[in-house]
Design a protein around this motif. Structure first.
Motif, PDB file in Angstrom:
ATOM      1  N   ARG A   1      -0.269 -15.675  38.648  1.00 42.59           N
ATOM      2  CA  ARG A   1      -0.487 -17.047  38.824  1.00 42.59           C
ATOM      3  C   ARG A   1      -0.680 -17.910  37.458  1.00 42.59           C
ATOM      4  O   ARG A   1      -0.299 -18.624  36.865  1.00 42.59           O
TER       5      ARG A   1
ATOM      6  N   ILE B   1       6.716 -27.422  43.595  1.00 42.66           N
ATOM      7  CA  ILE B   1       7.302 -26.097  44.125  1.00 42.66           C
ATOM      8  C   ILE B   1       8.544 -25.969  43.823  1.00 42.66           C
ATOM      9  O   ILE B   1       9.019 -24.749  43.220  1.00 42.66           O
TER      10      ILE B   1
ATOM     11  N   SER C   1       4.399 -21.172  44.890  1.00 42.70           N
ATOM     12  CA  SER C   1       4.011 -21.296  46.110  1.00 42.70           C
ATOM     13  C   SER C   1       3.241 -22.615  46.442  1.00 42.70           C
ATOM     14  O   SER C   1       2.903 -23.342  45.470  1.00 42.70           O
ATOM     15  N   GLN C   2       2.913 -22.763  47.624  1.00 42.60           N
ATOM     16  CA  GLN C   2       2.241 -23.934  48.004  1.00 42.60           C
ATOM     17  C   GLN C   2       0.861 -24.111  47.451  1.00 42.60           C
ATOM     18  O   GLN C   2       0.260 -25.144  46.929  1.00 42.60           O
TER      19      GLN C   2
ATOM     20  N   GLU D   1       0.878 -14.934  49.573  1.00 38.76           N
ATOM     21  CA  GLU D   1       1.298 -15.809  48.554  1.00 38.76           C
ATOM     22  C   GLU D   1       2.567 -15.122  48.391  1.00 38.76           C
ATOM     23  O   GLU D   1       3.702 -15.804  48.073  1.00 38.76           O
ATOM     24  N   GLU D   2       2.761 -13.970  48.484  1.00 39.85           N
ATOM     25  CA  GLU D   2       4.261 -13.351  48.446  1.00 39.85           C
ATOM     26  C   GLU D   2       5.181 -13.860  49.439  1.00 39.85           C
ATOM     27  O   GLU D   2       6.108 -14.163  49.231  1.00 39.85           O
TER      28      GLU D   2
ATOM     29  N   ASP E   1       4.846 -16.627  51.014  1.00 40.82           N
ATOM     30  CA  ASP E   1       5.089 -18.247  50.747  1.00 40.82           C
ATOM     31  C   ASP E   1       6.093 -18.416  49.859  1.00 40.82           C
ATOM     32  O   ASP E   1       6.964 -19.357  49.636  1.00 40.82           O
ATOM     33  N   LEU E   2       6.020 -17.545  48.670  1.00 39.11           N
ATOM     34  CA  LEU E   2       7.079 -17.574  47.485  1.00 39.11           C
ATOM     35  C   LEU E   2       8.098 -17.125  48.269  1.00 39.11           C
ATOM     36  O   LEU E   2       9.295 -17.941  47.666  1.00 39.11           O
TER      37      LEU E   2
ATOM     38  N   ARG F   1       9.519 -20.214  50.151  1.00 37.47           N
ATOM     39  CA  ARG F   1       9.667 -21.564  49.252  1.00 37.47           C
ATOM     40  C   ARG F   1      11.116 -21.198  48.626  1.00 37.47           C
ATOM     41  O   ARG F   1      11.944 -22.143  48.391  1.00 37.47           O
TER      42      ARG F   1
END
Length: 548
Positions: free
Chosen positions: A122, A160, A166-167, A235-236, A238-239, A242
């Motif tokens: 990040r 995004i 990610s969000q 997070e993975e 979400d990525l 997206r």
């Protein structure tokens, strides 16, 4: 992406052969359509590749892995084959949002993954973005509500898409409140310094453990990523969600439920869900059949773009020849469980190997004209329609018709001998749905009458096949006929020409209007006319017609 290889694959239900001795190689990054009429074995083949059906015999390889081998007893389950399957009815969960539908499968994956420090990753993305803070501000300013004020939800979606984040990361960028800080660049430099300091601390922690860390957050030891069996982090997931939402352009629908989406949008969600786990191969079973004609055309374009963007291997089932011709790099045409032709779309159209392929591919359908052919030097004199039409067929390459027939008879005899050997083997089951020479249709004025019996066929019985676009209506044409019907569409006119009791279909480009019953002259002009044997249905040669 890997190639797929099917070797002598058979799927039998008692005495019914759904797929009969199919051997096929689907190359890496190919877009292959399995085409054919209903019940020909398309979906069964697709399901065997996916592992949802177990072949009776044969071998299936995906990449370097043998996923099925009847002799060695190998049968890898579907969830271990790394293939994505897109169903005909989408199969979306109605009680889940678009986001939840896409993320559902990802949340249940438990495999060996590299160890990634998400904080370090990040920080690296934030540092890169903060080097040009004006772009972040621009994304936020362009995301306005009806009152002209910055809209948080729209800004998050735009961030995004812009930075592939990610969000949660997009929300963090929004919380920086760059629109209200006195000096954007001073604020950015201060934040970059803080992020870099945090990165150095993380690097030192891994260095104390004799490890190192890459810019993307992957933890390395001795130059090799450290892996462990684990689930994907929030997070993975979400990525990944997206990423695929951006590919299929549904980022704005993530909080909606399937019932709130159109058919095309639901289709995009189903595609995104299939792509999210990054499958080796994408298998699709008539995914556009539930859409209207206009939306189906748009989705074909999207699938072409998706194939290019993902560089995946696509295997696509359809009975719509237009889809097969426009989408595929290779067409696999099946009938009665048997492979008829496997070739490039234009080769299947222009050089069909038998009468079934010639008849199935093409709209309007090809014209079949029965004829008696006698070879005269390098030409074949054709007597067609009981003498109503006579012409010479000039082959593309000179050959002997009698020699060709002799070779075809030898090939037929070899096949009969192989079938006799197979019957003698232990466990052989006689095929209930026996293979027959395709019975083509001859268009006649009285089409409701039963087609006359074929009778005894000789080597001189041939079949001339003429594509509709090869019929040229012109005042100086070689043949005479009568307009039986004419259907103008603006761009082209489909005209049916009556010659005696027979009908020929032609396509004339342009807004031409014909009167029913009008007498016209026409020629058959093309170097891609097809001549088939009526005895075995095989292609004899391509060529052209001359009147003398």
């Amino acid at each position: 992406m890997p190639k797929i290889e099917l070797t002598h694959v058979t799927k039998r239900y008692d005495a019914f052969y759904a797929v009969d001795d199919l051997s096929l190689v689907i190359e890496d990054n190919a877009f292959v359509t399995l085409l054919g009429p209903s019940g020909c074995g398309k979906t069964t083949t697709l399901r065997m590749i996916a592992g949802l059906e177990t072949p009776t015999s044969g071998r299936i390889t995906i990449g370097d892995s043998v996923v099925f081998d009847s002799e060695k007893g190998i049968n890898i389950p579907p969830n271990k084959r790394r293939v994505g399957f897109l169903f005909q009815n989408y199969a979306l969960w109605p009680n889940m949002t678009v986001y939840q539908n896409i993320a559902f499968g990802l949340a249940h994956i438990k495999e060996s993954f590299p160890q990634i420090d998400m904080t370090y990753r990040r920080n690296a993305i934030f540092i890169q973005a903060l080097c040009t803070p004006d772009e972040i501000v621009s994304c936020i300013r362009e995301s306005k509500d009806k009152k002209g004020l910055p809209d948080k939800q729209r800004a998050i979606l735009r961030l995004i898409d812009r930075y592939d984040i990610s969000q949660d990361m997009a929300k963090t960028m929004w919380d920086w409140k760059l629109l209200s800080v006195p000096s954007i660049h001073e604020f950015s430099q201060t934040l970059i310094a803080s992020l870099k300091s945090n990165q150095k601390e993380i690097e030192q922690q891994y260095k104390d453990l004799s490890c190192s860390i890459c810019e993307d957050g992957t933890v390395m030891k001795d130059g090799v990523p450290i892996t462990s069996v684990r689930k994907l982090t929030k997070e993975e997931i979400d990525l990944a969600v997206r990423r695929v939402a951006k590919i299929v352009k549904i980022g704005m629908f993530m909080d909606r439920y399937p019932a709130e989406l159109s058919g095309g949008q639901q289709q995009r969600v189903a595609i995104a869900r299939t792509l999210a786990p990054e499958p080796q191969v994408l298998l699709m079973d008539e995914p556009l059949s539930n859409l209207d004609a206009k939306l189906r055309l748009e989705m074909r374009s999207e699938l072409q773009r998706l194939h290019l963007d993902t560089k995946s291997t696509f295997v696509y089932v359809t009975h719509d020849q237009m889809e097969a011709m426009t989408l595929a790099t290779q067409i696999c045409l099946l009938d009665n469980g048997k492979l008829q032709q496997y070739d490039k779309p234009l080769s299947v159209y222009n050089r069909p190997v038998n009468t079934f392929t010639a008849d199935f591919v093409g709209n309007p359908s090809i014209n079949f004209i029965e004829a008696v052919g006698l070879q005269e030097n390098n030409r074949i004199r054709l007597k067609m329609m009981n003498g109503a039409l006579q012409a010479f067929f000039v082959p593309e390459k000179s050959f002997s018709l009698s020699d060709w027939q002799h070779q075809a008879d030898e090939l037929d005899e070899t096949e009969r001998q192989e079938q006799a050997k197979a019957r003698g083997k232990k466990g052989f089951v006689e095929k209930m749905n026996k293979d027959k020479v395709f019975r083509y249709h001859i268009a006649r004025v009285n089409d409701f009458e039963e087609q006359p019996d074929v009778g005894h066929l000789t080597d001189s019985d041939v079949l001339l096949a003429v594509r509709p676009e090869c019929i040229d209506v012109c005042p100086d044409g070689d043949f005479e006929g009568e307009v039986y019907s004419a259907m103008p569409t603006g761009m082209e006119t489909t005209v049916r020409i009556r010659v005696g009791e027979w009908l020929l279909t032609g396509v004339c480009f342009g807004g031409i209007v014909y009167q029913l019953g009008e007498h016209i002259r026409f020629s058959i002009r093309s170097s891609d006319l097809l001549l088939f044997s009526r005895k075995n249905g095989r292609l004899i040669s391509t060529g052209q017609l001359t009147s003398s």
